[in-house]
Scaffold this motif. Structure first.
Motif, PDB file in Angstrom:
ATOM      1  N   ARG A 101       0.595  -1.471   0.203  1.00 13.58           N
ATOM      2  CA  ARG A 101       0.344  -0.088  -0.137  1.00 13.58           C
ATOM      3  C   ARG A 101       0.511   1.350   0.179  1.00 13.58           C
ATOM      4  O   ARG A 101       2.178   1.197   0.224  1.00 13.58           O
ATOM      5  N   THR A 102       0.057   2.576  -0.114  1.00 16.54           N
ATOM      6  CA  THR A 102       1.261   3.366  -0.254  1.00 16.54           C
ATOM      7  C   THR A 102       1.312   4.159   1.041  1.00 16.54           C
ATOM      8  O   THR A 102       0.740   3.664   2.080  1.00 16.54           O
ATOM      9  N   SER A 103       2.995   4.280   1.056  1.00 17.69           N
ATOM     10  CA  SER A 103       3.599   4.729   2.219  1.00 17.69           C
ATOM     11  C   SER A 103       3.625   4.382   3.460  1.00 17.69           C
ATOM     12  O   SER A 103       4.182   4.201   4.464  1.00 17.69           O
ATOM     13  N   ASN A 104       3.910   2.300   2.679  1.00 17.57           N
ATOM     14  CA  ASN A 104       4.444   1.489   3.896  1.00 17.57           C
ATOM     15  C   ASN A 104       5.474   1.503   3.573  1.00 17.57           C
ATOM     16  O   ASN A 104       5.774   0.746   4.982  1.00 17.57           O
ATOM     17  N   ILE A 123       6.437  12.038   3.499  1.00 21.00           N
ATOM     18  CA  ILE A 123       5.408  13.425   2.928  1.00 21.00           C
ATOM     19  C   ILE A 123       5.516  14.568   1.869  1.00 21.00           C
ATOM     20  O   ILE A 123       7.091  14.505   1.721  1.00 21.00           O
ATOM     21  N   HIS A 125       5.928  12.921  -1.090  1.00 27.23           N
ATOM     22  CA  HIS A 125       6.567  12.234  -2.570  1.00 27.23           C
ATOM     23  C   HIS A 125       5.645  11.272  -2.287  1.00 27.23           C
ATOM     24  O   HIS A 125       5.972  10.463  -1.537  1.00 27.23           O
ATOM     25  N   THR A 126       4.727  10.779  -3.063  1.00 34.05           N
ATOM     26  CA  THR A 126       4.327   9.532  -3.367  1.00 34.05           C
ATOM     27  C   THR A 126       4.607   9.208  -4.885  1.00 34.05           C
ATOM     28  O   THR A 126       5.043   9.451  -6.152  1.00 34.05           O
ATOM     29  N   ASP A 195       9.947  -0.058  -7.774  1.00 39.86           N
ATOM     30  CA  ASP A 195       9.230   0.602  -7.089  1.00 39.86           C
ATOM     31  C   ASP A 195       7.518   0.696  -7.317  1.00 39.86           C
ATOM     32  O   ASP A 195       8.273   1.195  -8.956  1.00 39.86           O
ATOM     33  N   ASN A 254       7.403  -3.803   8.045  1.00 40.94           N
ATOM     34  CA  ASN A 254       7.725  -2.622   8.508  1.00 40.94           C
ATOM     35  C   ASN A 254       6.970  -1.582   9.151  1.00 40.94           C
ATOM     36  O   ASN A 254       5.906  -2.226   9.326  1.00 40.94           O
ATOM     37  N   ARG A 255       8.209  -0.544   9.337  1.00 38.50           N
ATOM     38  CA  ARG A 255       7.705   0.158  10.414  1.00 38.50           C
ATOM     39  C   ARG A 255       7.499  -0.640  12.074  1.00 38.50           C
ATOM     40  O   ARG A 255       7.133  -0.312  12.495  1.00 38.50           O
ATOM     41  N   SER A 301      12.584  -1.823  10.247  1.00 37.07           N
ATOM     42  CA  SER A 301      12.111  -0.561   9.938  1.00 37.07           C
ATOM     43  C   SER A 301      13.117  -0.280   9.581  1.00 37.07           C
ATOM     44  O   SER A 301      14.558  -0.018   9.143  1.00 37.07           O
ATOM     45  N   ALA A 302      12.950  -0.223   8.207  1.00 33.74           N
ATOM     46  CA  ALA A 302      13.427   0.553   6.883  1.00 33.74           C
ATOM     47  C   ALA A 302      13.911   2.252   7.004  1.00 33.74           C
ATOM     48  O   ALA A 302      14.974   2.015   6.754  1.00 33.74           O
ATOM     49  N   ARG A 303      13.438   2.439   8.051  1.00 34.56           N
ATOM     50  CA  ARG A 303      14.130   4.232   8.070  1.00 34.56           C
ATOM     51  C   ARG A 303      14.767   3.150   8.925  1.00 34.56           C
ATOM     52  O   ARG A 303      15.896   4.779   8.826  1.00 34.56           O
TER      53      ARG A 303
HETATM   54  N1  LIG Z   1       7.861   4.614  11.403  1.00 38.79           N
HETATM   55  C1  LIG Z   1       8.787   4.395   9.741  1.00 38.79           C
HETATM   56  N2  LIG Z   1       8.389   4.975   9.557  1.00 38.79           N
HETATM   57  C2  LIG Z   1       8.883   4.645   8.084  1.00 38.79           C
HETATM   58  C3  LIG Z   1       9.425   3.188   7.868  1.00 38.79           C
HETATM   59  N3  LIG Z   1       9.479   3.079   6.575  1.00 38.79           N
HETATM   60  C4  LIG Z   1       9.334   3.630   5.637  1.00 38.79           C
HETATM   61  N4  LIG Z   1       8.173   5.281   6.786  1.00 38.79           N
HETATM   62  C5  LIG Z   1       8.276   6.754   6.410  1.00 38.79           C
HETATM   63  O1  LIG Z   1       6.572   6.462   6.203  1.00 38.79           O
HETATM   64  C6  LIG Z   1       6.956   7.053   5.180  1.00 38.79           C
HETATM   65  C7  LIG Z   1       6.254   6.599   3.692  1.00 38.79           C
HETATM   66  O2  LIG Z   1       7.861   6.170   2.959  1.00 38.79           O
HETATM   67  P1  LIG Z   1       8.191   5.642   1.985  1.00 38.79           P
HETATM   68  O3  LIG Z   1       9.344   5.179   1.612  1.00 38.79           O
HETATM   69  O4  LIG Z   1       7.432   7.391   0.901  1.00 38.79           O
HETATM   70  O5  LIG Z   1       6.498   4.544   1.749  1.00 38.79           O
HETATM   71  P2  LIG Z   1       6.289   4.279  -0.477  1.00 38.79           P
HETATM   72  O6  LIG Z   1       5.034   2.968   0.429  1.00 38.79           O
HETATM   73  O7  LIG Z   1       6.938   4.129  -1.663  1.00 38.79           O
HETATM   74  O8  LIG Z   1       4.839   5.276  -0.220  1.00 38.79           O
HETATM   75  P3  LIG Z   1       4.573   5.587  -1.584  1.00 38.79           P
HETATM   76  O9  LIG Z   1       5.399   5.729  -2.352  1.00 38.79           O
HETATM   77  O10 LIG Z   1       3.579   6.729  -1.886  1.00 38.79           O
HETATM   78  O11 LIG Z   1       3.845   4.103  -2.665  1.00 38.79           O
HETATM   79  C8  LIG Z   1       7.759   8.349   4.968  1.00 38.79           C
HETATM   80  O12 LIG Z   1       7.886   9.432   5.582  1.00 38.79           O
HETATM   81  C9  LIG Z   1       9.144   7.349   5.822  1.00 38.79           C
HETATM   82  O13 LIG Z   1      10.034   7.898   6.436  1.00 38.79           O
HETATM   83  C10 LIG Z   1       9.853   2.419   9.391  1.00 38.79           C
HETATM   84  O14 LIG Z   1      10.571   1.967   9.183  1.00 38.79           O
HETATM   85  N5  LIG Z   1       9.952   3.516  10.607  1.00 38.79           N
END
Ligand SMILES: Nc1nc2c(ncn2[C@@H]2O[C@H](COP(=O)(O)OP(=O)(O)OP(=O)(O)O)[C@@H](O)[C@H]2O)c(=O)[nH]1
Length: 350
Positions: A101-104, A123, A125-126, A195, A254-255, A301-303
């Motif tokens: 899903r978006t933002s996962n 935030i 960028h999608t 991606d 993730n997260r 946690s990818a971040r």
């Molecule tokens: N807390 C947390 N935030 C995360 C994690 N991974 C990604 N995020 C946050 O989630 C938001 C969306 O991350 P993206 O990597 O852009 O997600 P995406 O799935 O590629 O989103 P789209 O491109 O919109 O489809 C960003 O603000 C990231 O920093 C994580 O493991 N933990």
């Protein structure tokens, strides 16, 4: 791909050292090239046979209805499957595609694996089309849009994000991002990363699969560990596994850093998610058995991983910066995922 093969073979034979490696690499290449040609020939014949059979069945159906719809569809599905296998065999790179899903956090996972913030994320960028990251020679970074030969120079992430926003792209089109291969070992080994836009935002999933998935070697489903797998995410992989026989699927919850805020229910949430993911792979998609499925589900946690790797590249310890309780375990789990991913991709390179 040859690099993966060599690495796998040296793991099996235990042979190391430059002289052995070189000798081994050249003999492996010849065996590999011969084997690949033979396999291609065999699949060429299978493809002809499947085509002829399907044409015959369809012609038969036009004359007399003795073959039912389900059987005819089964034959059609073999045409797709064999075509997909042939395409994989004819390629010289390995492709891994990320869905969810978006933002996962799909872009964040790719960035963490590439050890650099290459794809825009977060935030504002999608991902609005398919973005493929692949290695370039000569230290150049640039992007190319579908149907154009023009190389658009990219110096940094901000420029890349702007370029992606400015281009009027259809969601199922492909932007190829070329990144210096010497910056990341996976790019050096000819792995390409794809991606995708969120599976929740499109009605064109069939097009996506036909255009971007039939030649993927590995799929990574990126879930948000803070919620449960959605119908859209499941449906997407059901369609993929109808078109491809036994796709290689990894699931990243993730997260998982968010669970550090609720330590009292962490274990029960983890076992619930694990059970659902394993059931999905084994009972619903039927792509693996219990044991294999258990090796394909991760809590990461990818971040944090990306942040840690950026710190490491600067010579700092990985836990520098604001990192939640339990970071080390999540970081190890991400590395474990990468190990299993590399094993899987080297298996499919053979
Ligand atoms: N807390 C947390 N935030 C995360 C994690 N991974 C990604 N995020 C946050 O989630 C938001 C969306 O991350 P993206 O990597 O852009 O997600 P995406 O799935 O590629 O989103 P789209 O491109 O919109 O489809 C960003 O603000 C990231 O920093 C994580 O493991 N933990």
């Amino acid at each position: 791909m040859a690099a993966y093969l060599n690495r796998t073979i040296s793991l099996v034979t235990g042979q190391t050292g430059p002289a052995d490696d070189d000798r081994h690499a050249s003999s492996t290449d010849t065996i590999f090239v011969r084997a690949k040609k033979k396999i291609n020939d065999i699949y060429g014949e299978i493809e002809e046979y499947v085509h002829e059979t399907t044409t015959f069945i369809n012609a038969l159906h036009a004359e007399a209805e003795i073959v039912d719809k389900a059987e005819r569809e089964l034959f059609e599905s073999y045409v797709y499957k064999v075509a997909a296998i042939r395409e994989v065999l004819q390629r010289d790179h390995m492709k891994v595609a990320f869905f969810g899903r978006t933002s996962n956090g799909k872009s964040s996972v790719i960035n963490a694996m590439l050890r650099e913030k290459i794809l825009p994320s977060g935030i504002g960028h999608t991902t609005n089309c398919f973005c493929q990251v692949e290695g370039s020679n000569g230290g150049e970074a640039y992007l190319m849009t579908e149907g154009s030969e023009e190389k658009l120079n990219v110096v940094n992430i901000k420029q890349l994000a702007n370029a992606l926003c400015q281009e009027k792209l259809c969601e199922s089109s492909l932007v190829r991002i070329f990144w210096p291969r010497e910056r990341c070992s996976l790019l050096r080994d000819d792995v390409v990363f794809v991606d995708s836009p969120g599976v929740d935002v499109s009605a064109n999933l069939d097009d996506w699969i036909d255009n971007h998935c039939l030649n993927a070697d590995v799929f990574v489903l990126v879930l948000n560990a803070e919620s449960t797998m959605t119908r859209a995410e499941k449906q997407f992989f059901h369609t993929v596994s109808q078109k491809l026989s036994k796709p290689n699927i990894f699931i990243l919850n993730n997260r998982w850093d968010a669970s550090a805020n609720e330590p009292e229910c962490q274990e029960s949430v983890k076992s619930q998610h694990t059970e659902r993911c394993i059931d999905f792979l084994t009972k619903e998609l039927k792509v693996s058995n219990e044991k294999e499925a258990a090796e394909r589900v991760f809590f990461v946690s990818a971040r944090e991983t990306l942040q840690a790797r950026i710190e490491e590249a600067k010579g700092n310890p990985p836990h520098m910066g604001a990192i939640a309780e339990g970071f080390q375990i999540r970081y190890f789990e991400f590395q474990d995922f990468e190990r299993k991913f590399e094993e899987c991709i080297s298996q499919s390179a053979k």
